[in-house]
Design an enzyme around this catalytic site. Structure first.
Site, PDB file in Angstrom:
ATOM      1  N   CYS A  32     -14.714  -9.432  -3.223  1.00  0.00           N
ATOM      2  CA  CYS A  32     -14.999  -9.084  -4.625  1.00  0.00           C
ATOM      3  C   CYS A  32     -15.837 -10.143  -5.339  1.00  0.00           C
ATOM      4  O   CYS A  32     -16.372  -9.893  -6.419  1.00  0.00           O
ATOM      5  CB  CYS A  32     -13.701  -8.857  -5.390  1.00  0.00           C
ATOM      6  SG  CYS A  32     -12.660  -7.608  -4.648  1.00  0.00           S
ATOM      7  N   ASN A  81     -11.736  -0.746  -9.064  1.00  0.00           N
ATOM      8  CA  ASN A  81     -12.262  -2.000  -8.506  1.00  0.00           C
ATOM      9  C   ASN A  81     -13.277  -1.647  -7.413  1.00  0.00           C
ATOM     10  O   ASN A  81     -12.904  -1.039  -6.409  1.00  0.00           O
ATOM     11  CB  ASN A  81     -11.065  -2.793  -7.944  1.00  0.00           C
ATOM     12  CG  ASN A  81     -11.458  -4.106  -7.281  1.00  0.00           C
ATOM     13  OD1 ASN A  81     -12.611  -4.331  -6.950  1.00  0.00           O
ATOM     14  ND2 ASN A  81     -10.469  -4.955  -7.060  1.00  0.00           N
ATOM     15  N   HIS A 111     -15.317  -9.697 -12.556  1.00  0.00           N
ATOM     16  CA  HIS A 111     -14.973  -8.754 -11.490  1.00  0.00           C
ATOM     17  C   HIS A 111     -13.877  -7.855 -12.044  1.00  0.00           C
ATOM     18  O   HIS A 111     -12.886  -8.332 -12.613  1.00  0.00           O
ATOM     19  CB  HIS A 111     -14.492  -9.501 -10.244  1.00  0.00           C
ATOM     20  CG  HIS A 111     -13.787  -8.582  -9.300  1.00  0.00           C
ATOM     21  ND1 HIS A 111     -14.380  -7.434  -8.827  1.00  0.00           N
ATOM     22  CD2 HIS A 111     -12.532  -8.610  -8.775  1.00  0.00           C
ATOM     23  CE1 HIS A 111     -13.528  -6.803  -8.053  1.00  0.00           C
ATOM     24  NE2 HIS A 111     -12.401  -7.477  -8.007  1.00  0.00           N
TER      25      HIS A 111
HETATM   26  O1  UT7 Z   1     -10.016  -7.969  -6.351  1.00  0.00           O
HETATM   27  C1  UT7 Z   1      -8.789  -8.530  -6.026  1.00  0.00           C
HETATM   28  C2  UT7 Z   1      -8.044  -7.474  -5.266  1.00  0.00           C
HETATM   29  N1  UT7 Z   1      -6.670  -7.338  -5.532  1.00  0.00           N
HETATM   30  C3  UT7 Z   1      -6.152  -7.073  -6.743  1.00  0.00           C
HETATM   31  O2  UT7 Z   1      -6.783  -7.065  -7.750  1.00  0.00           O
HETATM   32  C4  UT7 Z   1      -4.672  -6.772  -6.775  1.00  0.00           C
HETATM   33  C5  UT7 Z   1      -3.922  -7.660  -7.705  1.00  0.00           C
HETATM   34  N2  UT7 Z   1      -2.602  -7.093  -7.939  1.00  0.00           N
HETATM   35  C6  UT7 Z   1      -2.380  -6.101  -8.813  1.00  0.00           C
HETATM   36  O3  UT7 Z   1      -3.296  -5.649  -9.487  1.00  0.00           O
HETATM   37  C7  UT7 Z   1      -0.973  -5.596  -8.977  1.00  0.00           C
HETATM   38  O4  UT7 Z   1      -0.092  -6.461  -8.285  1.00  0.00           O
HETATM   39  C8  UT7 Z   1      -0.785  -4.139  -8.451  1.00  0.00           C
HETATM   40  C9  UT7 Z   1      -1.494  -3.168  -9.381  1.00  0.00           C
HETATM   41  C10 UT7 Z   1      -1.341  -3.989  -7.058  1.00  0.00           C
HETATM   42  C11 UT7 Z   1       0.694  -3.768  -8.431  1.00  0.00           C
HETATM   43  O5  UT7 Z   1       1.254  -3.916  -9.716  1.00  0.00           O
HETATM   44  P1  UT7 Z   1       2.612  -4.758  -9.920  1.00  0.00           P
HETATM   45  O6  UT7 Z   1       2.966  -4.661 -11.334  1.00  0.00           O
HETATM   46  O7  UT7 Z   1       2.378  -6.135  -9.355  1.00  0.00           O
HETATM   47  O8  UT7 Z   1       3.641  -3.938  -9.057  1.00  0.00           O
HETATM   48  P2  UT7 Z   1       4.529  -4.417  -7.827  1.00  0.00           P
HETATM   49  O9  UT7 Z   1       3.684  -4.593  -6.601  1.00  0.00           O
HETATM   50  O10 UT7 Z   1       5.398  -5.565  -8.260  1.00  0.00           O
HETATM   51  O11 UT7 Z   1       5.451  -3.144  -7.611  1.00  0.00           O
HETATM   52  C12 UT7 Z   1       6.389  -2.709  -8.619  1.00  0.00           C
HETATM   53  C13 UT7 Z   1       6.911  -1.353  -8.230  1.00  0.00           C
HETATM   54  C14 UT7 Z   1       7.380  -1.260  -6.781  1.00  0.00           C
HETATM   55  O12 UT7 Z   1       8.537  -0.447  -6.744  1.00  0.00           O
HETATM   56  P3  UT7 Z   1       9.997  -1.125  -6.677  1.00  0.00           P
HETATM   57  O13 UT7 Z   1      10.006  -1.948  -5.432  1.00  0.00           O
HETATM   58  O14 UT7 Z   1      10.119  -1.935  -7.923  1.00  0.00           O
HETATM   59  O15 UT7 Z   1      10.870   0.076  -6.629  1.00  0.00           O
HETATM   60  C15 UT7 Z   1       6.262  -0.504  -6.084  1.00  0.00           C
HETATM   61  O16 UT7 Z   1       6.693   0.227  -4.973  1.00  0.00           O
HETATM   62  O17 UT7 Z   1       5.896  -0.364  -8.376  1.00  0.00           O
HETATM   63  C16 UT7 Z   1       5.824   0.429  -7.190  1.00  0.00           C
HETATM   64  N3  UT7 Z   1       4.451   0.902  -7.018  1.00  0.00           N
HETATM   65  C17 UT7 Z   1       4.024   2.071  -7.533  1.00  0.00           C
HETATM   66  N4  UT7 Z   1       4.660   3.027  -8.230  1.00  0.00           N
HETATM   67  C18 UT7 Z   1       3.930   4.088  -8.606  1.00  0.00           C
HETATM   68  C19 UT7 Z   1       3.403   0.286  -6.415  1.00  0.00           C
HETATM   69  N5  UT7 Z   1       2.306   1.039  -6.500  1.00  0.00           N
HETATM   70  C20 UT7 Z   1       2.660   2.158  -7.194  1.00  0.00           C
HETATM   71  C21 UT7 Z   1       1.963   3.305  -7.602  1.00  0.00           C
HETATM   72  N6  UT7 Z   1       2.633   4.232  -8.302  1.00  0.00           N
HETATM   73  N7  UT7 Z   1       0.643   3.487  -7.338  1.00  0.00           N
END
Ligand code: UT7
Length: 329
Positions: free
Chosen positions: A114, A286, A256
């Protein structure tokens, strides 16, 4: 004074829109509310299966060349930042060069995920400064929707496709590239991987395909989130300090486009008004190396960026890679 000038910008996103609700309708266990609240993404563009990265890069490049009032035959250097080239060999930039009909130029890819567009700007900057080349075309282009696992809701909802470009030259007038800054940390890049096509995953076998090792893998997204916020802020400060410009005098932050919550966080910590962040992630998601290049072009074309304004372009990506660029438009 002769410095690096941006003669033109261009971008292209494919017409096919896939909304968050479309993902739900296709059976993904998610919701528009979750995706919008946690990422800011409402929809993304998805390239037609026949379209490769160089096809979109070509459209973006043509628009940038048109703004620069320049023919492809005048370009000396073509750099394509991508992690989804048409093929590993020839490079995506080689495919683009052929389609542009620019045999006089030299072309190659830059792989910095990215952060790729800023890495490519940095390389072009060196060549232009030391007068090896006079005119450079820098493009970021990606077909991310083709490398994600559409069953992995934690990852697939983030990404989209498109390309953005800029034409650079040494000159005395016009928007100026003030500086670029690039960094990497290979020892800590394991949480974001795209193994497909690499020597660890080839030859491609039924077994490797069944294991899904060709998909983009993201582990501990929330950890990546925190690291990204830190490096975005470091990059903003580094470019500002290098140019002796107080952060509050910067007119636009065109980062980005990873996640709106990152910029809300940075806005609060660094006391930067949210209105100064130019964001496209709600409509495109993204697009890896293309994200900031597309946002820059849109900000220029819709009149948001005006002559004389200062722009900071902080980036962060897999690798790990990060850095920034500073422009005076
Ligand atoms: O260019 C750089 C590339 N990478 C990035 O930019 C990613 C950086 N990270 C992020 O943007 C965030 O960490 C995410 C958007 C990927 C995830 O958001 P989060 O608030 O950090 O969520 P999390 O990974 O802590 O997950 C929280 C919950 C989980 O469920 P449980 O374990 O609490 O029951 C996930 O399974 O949200 C769940 N979850 C979803 N639920 C509905 C994860 N993805 C989804 C989804 N829909 N799409």
């Amino acid at each position: 004074m002769e410095t690096i000038r941006i003669l033109g910008t261009g971008s292209y996103v494919p017409p096919n829109i896939v909304t968050n609700d479309d993902l739900v309708r296709n059976g993904l266990d998610t919701s528009d509310e979750w995706i919008a609240k946690r990422t800011g993404v409402r929809q993304r563009r998805v390239a037609d299966p026949r379209v490769a990265t160089s096809d979109m890069a070509l459209e973006a490049a043509r628009r940038a060349l048109e703004m620069a009032d320049m023919a492809a035959g005048q370009i000396d250097l073509i750099i394509l930042a991508t992690i989804t080239p048409d093929t590993c060999c020839p490079s995506g930039a080689n495919w683009l060069q052929g389609k542009l009909n620019a045999p006089q130029a030299v072309s190659f890819d830059v792989t910095a995920a990215c952060s790729g567009f800023v890495f490519a700007l940095n390389i072009a900057e060196q060549f232009l400064k030391n007068k090896t080349f006079r005119k450079a075309l820098v493009v970021g282009g990606e077909v991310m929707t083709r490398v994600v696992d559409w069953n992995d809701r934690g990852t697939c909802v983030l990404w989209g496709d498109g390309a953005g470009a800029a034409v650079l030259s040494i000159g005395e007038s016009g928007p100026e590239l003030l500086s670029t800054h690039i960094h990497s940390d290979g020892a800590n890049g394991q949480n974001l991987q795209l193994p497909g096509g690499g020597s660890r995953t080839t030859p491609i076998t039924h077994h490797s395909v069944d294991k899904g090792v060709h998909h983009l893998i993201m582990i501990e997204g929330n950890m990546i989130f925190r690291v990204a916020v830190r490096y975005f802020m470091d990059s903003i400060k580094e470019a500002a300090e290098h140019n002796r410009i107080p952060v509050d005098q910067i007119d636009w932050f065109i980062p980005h486009q990873a996640n709106i919550r990152m910029f809300q966080n940075i806005s609060q910590t660094m006391n930067i008004p949210m209105e100064k962040f130019y964001l496209t992630l709600h409509k495109y998601g993204n697009i890896s190396a293309a994200s900031c290049a597309i946002a820059l072009d849109e900000a220029v074309r819709d009149g948001s960026v005006r002559s004389g304004q200062l722009i900071s372009m902080p980036v962060f990506g897999g690798g790990l890679t990060w850095g920034g660029a500073m422009f005076r438009w």
